[in-house]
Design an enzyme around this catalytic site. Structure first.
Site, PDB file in Angstrom:
ATOM      1  N   ALA A 177     -19.340  -3.550  16.654  1.00 53.35           N
ATOM      2  CA  ALA A 177     -18.811  -2.587  17.630  1.00 53.35           C
ATOM      3  C   ALA A 177     -17.853  -3.315  18.562  1.00 53.35           C
ATOM      4  O   ALA A 177     -17.997  -4.511  18.819  1.00 53.35           O
ATOM      5  CB  ALA A 177     -19.961  -1.979  18.406  1.00 53.35           C
ATOM      6  N   GLY A 178     -16.867  -2.603  19.059  1.00 51.49           N
ATOM      7  CA  GLY A 178     -15.891  -3.222  19.954  1.00 51.49           C
ATOM      8  C   GLY A 178     -14.884  -2.213  20.449  1.00 51.49           C
ATOM      9  O   GLY A 178     -15.188  -1.019  20.566  1.00 51.49           O
ATOM     10  N   PHE A 187      -5.718  -6.708  -1.327  1.00 49.93           N
ATOM     11  CA  PHE A 187      -6.811  -6.446  -0.374  1.00 49.93           C
ATOM     12  C   PHE A 187      -6.968  -7.566   0.652  1.00 49.93           C
ATOM     13  O   PHE A 187      -7.985  -7.654   1.325  1.00 49.93           O
ATOM     14  CB  PHE A 187      -8.138  -6.257  -1.124  1.00 49.93           C
ATOM     15  N   LEU A 188      -5.974  -8.461   0.743  1.00 47.27           N
ATOM     16  CA  LEU A 188      -6.175  -9.624   1.618  1.00 47.27           C
ATOM     17  C   LEU A 188      -6.248  -9.242   3.099  1.00 47.27           C
ATOM     18  O   LEU A 188      -5.667  -8.262   3.535  1.00 47.27           O
ATOM     19  CB  LEU A 188      -5.087 -10.662   1.389  1.00 47.27           C
ATOM     20  N   CYS A 247      -2.586  -2.475   8.937  1.00 47.42           N
ATOM     21  CA  CYS A 247      -3.102  -1.701   7.798  1.00 47.42           C
ATOM     22  C   CYS A 247      -3.969  -0.508   8.198  1.00 47.42           C
ATOM     23  O   CYS A 247      -3.600   0.639   7.938  1.00 47.42           O
ATOM     24  CB  CYS A 247      -3.898  -2.611   6.873  1.00 47.42           C
ATOM     25  N   LYS A 278      -6.811  -9.302  15.873  1.00 45.60           N
ATOM     26  CA  LYS A 278      -8.047  -9.927  15.392  1.00 45.60           C
ATOM     27  C   LYS A 278      -7.864 -11.438  15.489  1.00 45.60           C
ATOM     28  O   LYS A 278      -6.728 -11.901  15.685  1.00 45.60           O
ATOM     29  CB  LYS A 278      -8.381  -9.485  13.959  1.00 45.60           C
ATOM     30  N   THR A 287       0.856  -1.198   0.000  1.00 41.91           N
ATOM     31  CA  THR A 287       0.000   0.000   0.000  1.00 41.91           C
ATOM     32  C   THR A 287       0.886   1.241   0.000  1.00 41.91           C
ATOM     33  O   THR A 287       1.723   1.415   0.881  1.00 41.91           O
ATOM     34  CB  THR A 287      -0.899  -0.010   1.246  1.00 41.91           C
TER      35      THR A 287
HETATM   36  C1  UDX Z   1      -7.466  -4.984   6.349  1.00 37.07           C
HETATM   37  C2  UDX Z   1      -8.405  -4.947   5.124  1.00 37.07           C
HETATM   38  O1  UDX Z   1      -9.635  -5.589   5.445  1.00 37.07           O
HETATM   39  C3  UDX Z   1      -7.729  -5.602   3.923  1.00 37.07           C
HETATM   40  O2  UDX Z   1      -8.559  -5.484   2.777  1.00 37.07           O
HETATM   41  C4  UDX Z   1      -6.391  -4.915   3.681  1.00 37.07           C
HETATM   42  O3  UDX Z   1      -5.715  -5.508   2.606  1.00 37.07           O
HETATM   43  C5  UDX Z   1      -5.535  -4.973   4.915  1.00 37.07           C
HETATM   44  O4  UDX Z   1      -6.236  -4.386   6.028  1.00 37.07           O
HETATM   45  P1  UDX Z   1      -6.773  -6.809   8.188  1.00 37.07           P
HETATM   46  O5  UDX Z   1      -6.020  -5.691   8.847  1.00 37.07           O
HETATM   47  O6  UDX Z   1      -6.104  -8.116   8.007  1.00 37.07           O
HETATM   48  O7  UDX Z   1      -7.277  -6.346   6.726  1.00 37.07           O
HETATM   49  O8  UDX Z   1      -8.079  -7.119   9.083  1.00 37.07           O
HETATM   50  P2  UDX Z   1      -9.635  -6.774   9.050  1.00 37.07           P
HETATM   51  O9  UDX Z   1     -10.395  -8.041   9.038  1.00 37.07           O
HETATM   52  O10 UDX Z   1      -9.952  -5.791   8.016  1.00 37.07           O
HETATM   53  O11 UDX Z   1      -9.814  -6.127  10.507  1.00 37.07           O
HETATM   54  C6  UDX Z   1      -9.114  -4.953  10.889  1.00 37.07           C
HETATM   55  C7  UDX Z   1      -9.441  -4.557  12.290  1.00 37.07           C
HETATM   56  O12 UDX Z   1     -10.776  -4.089  12.406  1.00 37.07           O
HETATM   57  C8  UDX Z   1      -9.322  -5.674  13.341  1.00 37.07           C
HETATM   58  O13 UDX Z   1      -8.688  -5.141  14.482  1.00 37.07           O
HETATM   59  C9  UDX Z   1     -10.749  -6.069  13.644  1.00 37.07           C
HETATM   60  O14 UDX Z   1     -10.895  -6.571  14.935  1.00 37.07           O
HETATM   61  C10 UDX Z   1     -11.441  -4.727  13.478  1.00 37.07           C
HETATM   62  N1  UDX Z   1     -12.880  -4.827  13.133  1.00 37.07           N
HETATM   63  C11 UDX Z   1     -13.249  -5.379  11.950  1.00 37.07           C
HETATM   64  C12 UDX Z   1     -13.841  -4.334  14.012  1.00 37.07           C
HETATM   65  O15 UDX Z   1     -13.516  -3.821  15.095  1.00 37.07           O
HETATM   66  N2  UDX Z   1     -15.160  -4.416  13.639  1.00 37.07           N
HETATM   67  C13 UDX Z   1     -15.565  -4.952  12.461  1.00 37.07           C
HETATM   68  O16 UDX Z   1     -16.776  -4.970  12.210  1.00 37.07           O
HETATM   69  C14 UDX Z   1     -14.585  -5.459  11.597  1.00 37.07           C
END
Ligand code: UDX
Length: 445
Positions: A255-256, A152-153, A263, A323, A121
């Site tokens: 929510a959390g 976008f993974l 990222c 996560k 990115t």
């Molecule tokens: C993200 C993007 O989704 C991905 O497309 C990009 O390439 C890299 O960044 P990633 O960081 O692996 O991916 O995790 P993601 O599943 O997007 O979650 C990111 C954070 O948001 C986590 O801390 C997760 O706990 C939090 N989250 C996600 C929430 O708090 N609530 C949600 O509803 C979804």
């Protein structure tokens, strides 16, 4: 096809293994000796479901090779994916020094036409800088293209995201580059996955704009959750009701205690900086970042409000990774929360299915920080349990056993793992995010 991948981090390694599995031959270049020695033995340096197995399979088939010699990587193929790190620098901007270094290496070792693809990115128009740096450092008149193909993974489902992406975005400036991408992504297009061909600047922006939008969804629902707590509405029900609207969608409305990872926090800050440099008001995205930071401080406040004195309390923590399904703790809320409780002299009993070793590098085991390999053992004599990551195994936990092990049945849940009604029935004092928190127990807030 022959493909070179520079940088065997999250994106690089998944890209390398993913393309190898499609029948391509891959040369993966990385400078870090410790990483390379693991990789050549078929051991993935990161935990990602299925990655080690696929890596070993491709090494066995001779489809993937690893080297620390950049010249070997560059002469190996015409297609070079740049997957080096773009960390956040002190002022919030992306630090592109590794991109520059790789571009110089490419220029100095070019033996014929190359398509150089930014996969990491990067801020919009980085491709212009890559082109300039290569031109300045080229020894001969050799043709090359620079393209953008953002990744976008998601961690935890990275291989699946590679195989089944929602879309593939490529930004190109020549017909030759376009044709190479069409060939490379043929197996995906055959499956019906959209290949979006655009300019490099648009492709670079699509990545930053997408991540900031998703972060915005999370901060939005977190903001709404605060109101829910005041008025006695359940944020999960509000999110569900909103999500049925196809224009809004159900995803990313949990929510959390906010988003973490390598990222979102970095990309949101970098996007704000890009806008600032161009004189554009991105205060909307600035608020997204502020709300996210406040999630952690509010959660710490909640712990203090529920437990009163923190010193010498036995506090169990379930979940340290940012996560589920990953051992990654970068920018994880757990770092701030555990750090603050440590300062306040709590006895911390930590459990995570995968992230323990990474967490130990920041918080080594000592008198008041202990790690457990069993989630129930971490609860022995606990005055409270904090849930910081939504691992599936917490959802399925034996709550009778949880209660039996704890000194006091108090759970402060940052991920809405259980239903408040059920928890009350089971005799827990249960606090979660944005649900019935008008405080039935009269605990001061
Ligand atoms: C993200 C993007 O989704 C991905 O497309 C990009 O390439 C890299 O960044 P990633 O960081 O692996 O991916 O995790 P993601 O599943 O997007 O979650 C990111 C954070 O948001 C986590 O801390 C997760 O706990 C939090 N989250 C996600 C929430 O708090 N609530 C949600 O509803 C979804």
């Amino acid at each position: 096809m022959k493909i070179t991948v520079i940088g065997a981090g999250y994106v690089g390694l998944v890209t390398a293994v993913g393309f190898a599995d499609l029948g391509n031959e891959i040369m993966c270049v990385d400078k870090m000796p410790s990483k390379l020695s693991k990789l050549s033995k078929g051991i993935s340096p990161i935990y990602e479901p299925g990655l080690t197995e696929l890596l070993q399979k491709q090494i066995g088939k001779g489809k993937i090779h690893f080297t620390d010699k950049i010249e070997d990587g560059i002469t190996f193929s015409d297609i070079i994916f740049l997957c080096v790190g773009t960390p956040q620098s002190d002022d919030g901007k992306a630090d592109l020094s590794q991109v520059e270094e790789a571009s110089i290496d490419i220029a100095q070792n070019m033996n014929g036409y190359k398509l150089i693809i930014e996969k990491s990115t990067v801020p919009v128009n980085t491709h212009q800088w890559v082109k300039t740096v290569i031109k300045r450092n080229l020894k001969k008149d050799i043709k090359f293209d620079v393209a953008s193909n953002p990744e976008f993974l998601k961690e935890g489902s990275a291989l699946d995201d590679f195989v089944n992406p929602d879309r593939i975005v490529v930004g190109v400036e020549s017909e030759k580059a376009k044709d190479i991408f069409k060939e490379l992504y043929k197996p995906f297009v055959k499956k019906g996955i959209s290949l979006i061909i655009t300019t490099p600047a648009a492709a670079e922006l699509i990545k930053h704009a997408s991540n900031s939008f998703l972060a915005m969804k999370i901060s939005y629902i977190n903001m709404v959750s605060e109101l829910c707590e005041k008025v006695g509405a359940d944020v999960d029900m509000v999110a569900e009701g909103m999500g049925y609207d196809k224009r809004i969608g159900k995803d990313f409305l949990c929510a959390g205690i906010g988003y973490g990872g390598s990222c979102f926090p970095k990309d949101v800050k970098a996007f704000i900086k890009i806008a600032e440099e161009h004189g554009i008001d991105f205060s909307l995205i600035e608020e997204v970042d502020k709300i996210n930071i406040k999630r952690r401080t509010n959660f710490i406040k909640r712990i203090k409000n529920v437990l009163w004195i923190i010193k010498d309390k036995n506090i169990a923590v379930w979940g340290l990774s940012f996560k589920p399904n990953t051992d990654d703790i970068r920018e994880a809320p757990s770092i701030d929360i555990v750090g603050e409780l440590e300062k306040l002299k709590a006895n911390l009993k930590l459990y995570d299915p995968k992230a323990r070793e990474n967490f130990k590098s920041i918080f080594p085991e000592k008198q008041n920080i202990k790690y457990f390999d069993d989630k129930y053992k971490a609860l022995k004599n606990a005055d409270a349990l904090l849930i910081l990551t939504d691992w599936d195994e917490f959802k399925g936990a034996d709550l009778d056993k949880v209660k039996e092990n704890m000194r006091l049945p108090i759970i402060i849940d940052g991920r809405n793992t259980y239903q408040p009604k059920d928890m009350k029935k089971k005799g827990f004092e249960y606090y979660s995010i944005g649900r019935e928190n008008f405080d039935p127990k009269g605990v001061w807030k």
